[in-house]
Write a protein that holds these residues in place. Structure first.
Motif, PDB file in Angstrom:
ATOM      1  N   ASN A  77       3.662  18.290 -11.420  1.00 31.99           N
ATOM      2  CA  ASN A  77       3.171  19.273 -12.532  1.00 31.99           C
ATOM      3  C   ASN A  77       3.585  19.214 -13.763  1.00 31.99           C
ATOM      4  N   PRO A  78       2.683  19.273 -14.742  1.00 26.93           N
ATOM      5  CA  PRO A  78       3.148  19.006 -16.091  1.00 26.93           C
ATOM      6  C   PRO A  78       3.756  20.150 -16.651  1.00 26.93           C
TER       7      PRO A  78
ATOM      8  N   LYS B  25       1.487  33.041 -20.727  1.00 26.40           N
ATOM      9  CA  LYS B  25       1.958  31.914 -20.180  1.00 26.40           C
ATOM     10  C   LYS B  25       0.995  30.759 -20.168  1.00 26.40           C
ATOM     11  N   GLU B  26      -0.477  31.232 -19.883  1.00 26.30           N
ATOM     12  CA  GLU B  26      -1.471  30.400 -19.814  1.00 26.30           C
ATOM     13  C   GLU B  26      -1.784  29.833 -21.249  1.00 26.30           C
ATOM     14  N   THR B  27      -1.603  30.690 -22.205  1.00 22.99           N
ATOM     15  CA  THR B  27      -1.662  30.162 -23.605  1.00 22.99           C
ATOM     16  C   THR B  27      -0.568  29.093 -23.994  1.00 22.99           C
ATOM     17  N   ILE B  28       0.456  29.281 -23.657  1.00 25.66           N
ATOM     18  CA  ILE B  28       1.508  28.257 -23.822  1.00 25.66           C
ATOM     19  C   ILE B  28       1.109  27.071 -23.215  1.00 25.66           C
ATOM     20  N   LYS B  29       0.590  27.027 -22.213  1.00 24.32           N
ATOM     21  CA  LYS B  29       0.193  25.752 -21.369  1.00 24.32           C
ATOM     22  C   LYS B  29      -0.819  25.218 -22.027  1.00 24.32           C
ATOM     23  N   GLU B  30      -1.873  25.924 -22.528  1.00 29.88           N
ATOM     24  CA  GLU B  30      -3.024  25.578 -23.371  1.00 29.88           C
ATOM     25  C   GLU B  30      -2.521  24.814 -24.554  1.00 29.88           C
ATOM     26  N   ILE B  31      -1.443  25.227 -25.220  1.00 33.80           N
ATOM     27  CA  ILE B  31      -0.977  24.735 -26.326  1.00 33.80           C
ATOM     28  C   ILE B  31      -0.228  23.561 -25.830  1.00 33.80           C
ATOM     29  N   TYR B  32       0.572  23.473 -25.154  1.00 40.83           N
ATOM     30  CA  TYR B  32       1.174  22.122 -24.828  1.00 40.83           C
ATOM     31  C   TYR B  32       0.406  21.134 -24.406  1.00 40.83           C
ATOM     32  N   ALA B  33      -0.583  21.400 -23.433  1.00 42.01           N
ATOM     33  CA  ALA B  33      -1.647  20.368 -22.930  1.00 42.01           C
ATOM     34  C   ALA B  33      -2.485  19.850 -24.136  1.00 42.01           C
ATOM     35  N   ASN B  34      -2.905  20.613 -25.125  1.00 40.77           N
ATOM     36  CA  ASN B  34      -3.548  20.319 -26.287  1.00 40.77           C
ATOM     37  C   ASN B  34      -2.617  19.267 -27.188  1.00 40.77           C
ATOM     38  N   ILE B  35      -1.352  19.269 -27.332  1.00 45.48           N
ATOM     39  CA  ILE B  35      -0.514  18.401 -28.013  1.00 45.48           C
ATOM     40  C   ILE B  35      -0.369  17.291 -27.171  1.00 45.48           C
TER      41      ILE B  35
ATOM     42  N   THR C 295       5.813  22.151 -15.214  1.00 47.49           N
ATOM     43  CA  THR C 295       6.907  22.883 -14.625  1.00 47.49           C
ATOM     44  C   THR C 295       8.097  23.395 -15.410  1.00 47.49           C
ATOM     45  N   LYS C 296       8.394  22.831 -16.742  1.00 49.11           N
ATOM     46  CA  LYS C 296       9.459  23.110 -17.546  1.00 49.11           C
ATOM     47  C   LYS C 296       9.033  24.540 -18.158  1.00 49.11           C
ATOM     48  N   ILE C 297       7.615  24.652 -18.582  1.00 46.03           N
ATOM     49  CA  ILE C 297       7.051  26.078 -19.244  1.00 46.03           C
ATOM     50  C   ILE C 297       7.293  26.715 -18.450  1.00 46.03           C
ATOM     51  N   GLU C 298       7.025  26.615 -17.082  1.00 45.64           N
ATOM     52  CA  GLU C 298       7.119  27.680 -15.802  1.00 45.64           C
ATOM     53  C   GLU C 298       8.486  28.226 -15.743  1.00 45.64           C
ATOM     54  N   GLN C 299       9.198  27.351 -15.789  1.00 43.27           N
ATOM     55  CA  GLN C 299      10.676  27.583 -15.778  1.00 43.27           C
ATOM     56  C   GLN C 299      11.346  28.557 -16.670  1.00 43.27           C
ATOM     57  N   GLU C 300      10.777  28.021 -17.952  1.00 48.31           N
ATOM     58  CA  GLU C 300      11.220  28.750 -19.254  1.00 48.31           C
ATOM     59  C   GLU C 300      10.761  30.163 -19.293  1.00 48.31           C
ATOM     60  N   PHE C 301       9.726  30.363 -18.650  1.00 43.91           N
ATOM     61  CA  PHE C 301       9.144  31.789 -18.759  1.00 43.91           C
ATOM     62  C   PHE C 301       9.015  32.590 -17.386  1.00 43.91           C
TER      63      PHE C 301
ATOM     64  N   HIS D 172       0.843  -1.283  -0.106  1.00 47.10           N
ATOM     65  CA  HIS D 172      -0.082   0.031   0.090  1.00 47.10           C
ATOM     66  C   HIS D 172       1.070   1.389   0.019  1.00 47.10           C
ATOM     67  N   LEU D 173       1.910   1.194   0.751  1.00 48.25           N
ATOM     68  CA  LEU D 173       2.927   2.425   0.840  1.00 48.25           C
ATOM     69  C   LEU D 173       3.408   2.340  -0.358  1.00 48.25           C
ATOM     70  N   PHE D 174       4.190   1.349  -1.201  1.00 52.88           N
ATOM     71  CA  PHE D 174       4.733   1.530  -2.334  1.00 52.88           C
ATOM     72  C   PHE D 174       3.849   2.226  -3.399  1.00 52.88           C
ATOM     73  N   GLU D 175       2.451   1.638  -3.473  1.00 53.03           N
ATOM     74  CA  GLU D 175       1.699   2.290  -4.663  1.00 53.03           C
ATOM     75  C   GLU D 175       1.368   3.649  -4.038  1.00 53.03           C
ATOM     76  N   SER D 176       1.248   4.029  -3.026  1.00 54.38           N
ATOM     77  CA  SER D 176       0.933   5.491  -2.651  1.00 54.38           C
ATOM     78  C   SER D 176       2.173   6.290  -2.993  1.00 54.38           C
ATOM     79  N   ASN D 177       3.197   5.888  -2.878  1.00 59.59           N
ATOM     80  CA  ASN D 177       4.525   6.502  -3.192  1.00 59.59           C
ATOM     81  C   ASN D 177       4.485   6.819  -4.706  1.00 59.59           C
ATOM     82  N   ARG D 178       4.422   5.692  -5.392  1.00 56.97           N
ATOM     83  CA  ARG D 178       4.424   5.577  -6.708  1.00 56.97           C
ATOM     84  C   ARG D 178       3.307   6.817  -7.438  1.00 56.97           C
ATOM     85  N   GLN D 179       2.109   6.814  -6.895  1.00 54.81           N
ATOM     86  CA  GLN D 179       1.121   7.788  -7.336  1.00 54.81           C
ATOM     87  C   GLN D 179       1.624   9.028  -6.889  1.00 54.81           C
ATOM     88  N   LEU D 180       2.108   9.372  -5.941  1.00 56.89           N
ATOM     89  CA  LEU D 180       2.869  10.783  -5.541  1.00 56.89           C
ATOM     90  C   LEU D 180       3.844  11.104  -6.602  1.00 56.89           C
ATOM     91  N   ASN D 181       4.678  10.271  -6.905  1.00 60.11           N
ATOM     92  CA  ASN D 181       5.849  10.431  -7.560  1.00 60.11           C
ATOM     93  C   ASN D 181       5.412  10.739  -9.077  1.00 60.11           C
TER      94      ASN D 181
END
Length: 305
Positions: A36-37, A55-65, A39-45, A23-32
């Motif tokens: 935040n998908p 910044k929100e528009t770039i996230k929308e484009i990335y999410a759509n891809i 993160t890289k965009i937020e760091q870049e900008f 149970h602990l293993f599965e919980s940790n795996r889910q946490l890992n």
């Protein structure tokens, strides 16, 4: 029940976890995996002051891809995004800087195959005789294939009326936008009022740009933040007195409605660079100075004009 460890016939270790450990293993795996998908965009900008909508528009484009790729894997329809853009903003609001950064970002996202940036203006597109404009524009588009073609002061293409070759440049750009919409991105940029007038002269043009970005003038606090950022990039810092002097000047500029086209971040950059030169002259005359003195821009160094 305790965990069980054993060797299989290939000499590999088998570990059987007890119920609590599993149970602990599965919980940790889910946490890992719950990261935040974006993160890289937020760091870049992160260095871009303000521009929350961008910044929100770039996230929308990335999410759509990402979601479209997953839709394809399960047999659902996936559509290519058309990413031609209009940038509207006063001088020094970051239009060119953002466009150049988008070329890099879209290359990292595999939207663009090369990720290079081609900047153009009216003279690069408009020729001197019939047929020359179409050829010049076509060559520029070919040069931008796999990257971004950024046309600044795009409204100037319509300033000459019906007989002006600028209209031919617009028509040629529109054709290539349709023919090669997945091979390059066209960004038309300019001052807000002029761009609105430009689009009103070409009713079918605005619909071809699904993304319109308004670059607002920076606030005084944002310009002060930009000043500190630009100084830090050059390994300088503003003294408190220098910051107060700059803030007072910016407040006055914002209040003076007679001043048009205040150059925003461009003014700050020029101010920092002129102040660095003035500081150098001051220190050289002084002859003896510390490392700290070489890093600090004082109110006496600040050139505001």
């Amino acid at each position: 029940m305790e965990s069980q460890v054993s060797l299989n016939k290939n000499g590999q270790i088998n570990i059987v976890l007890n119920e609590r450990e599993n149970h602990l293993f599965e919980s940790n795996r889910q946490l890992n995996t719950n990261v935040n998908p974006f993160t890289k965009i937020e760091q870049e900008f992160s260095s871009f002051i303000g521009m929350n909508r961008l910044k929100e528009t770039i996230k929308e484009i990335y999410a759509n891809i990402e979601i479209n790729q997953k839709r394809e894997k399960v047999g659902l329809k996936a559509q290519k995004q058309v990413l031609h853009m209009l940038f509207k903003g006063n001088p020094g609001t970051g239009k060119t800087t953002v466009a150049r950064k988008l070329a890099e970002t879209f290359y990292d996202m595999n939207i663009l195959s090369k990720g290079h940036f081609v900047e153009a203006e009216r003279a690069d597109l408009v020729g001197e005789y019939i047929g020359h404009t179409a050829q010049k524009t076509k060559e520029l588009v070919e040069k931008a294939m796999g990257g971004i073609l950024f046309v600044d002061e795009a409204y100037s293409l319509a300033r000459g009326g019906e007989k002006d070759f600028g209209k031919e440049a617009i028509d040629t750009l529109v054709k290539h936008m349709e023919d090669h919409q997945n091979d390059f991105i066209l960004i038309l940029a300019g001052y807000p009022k002029e761009m609105d007038h430009f689009l009103s002269l070409n009713p079918g043009l605005s619909s071809r740009f699904p993304i319109v970005m308004d670059f607002e003038d920076y606030t005084v606090d944002q310009l002060i933040q930009i000043a500190h950022q630009m100084a830090l990039e050059r390994e300088y810092e503003l003294s408190k007195e220098a910051e107060w002097k700059l803030r007072d000047y910016l407040v006055q500029q914002k209040q003076d409605y007679k001043i048009k086209n205040f150059s925003n971040a461009r003014f700050i950059r020029n101010t920092i660079e002129k102040s660095i030169r003035k500081q150098a002259v001051r220190l050289l005359k002084k002859q003896t100075y510390s490392t700290e003195e070489m890093m600090v821009l004082t109110k006496f160094d600040l050139v505001l004009e």
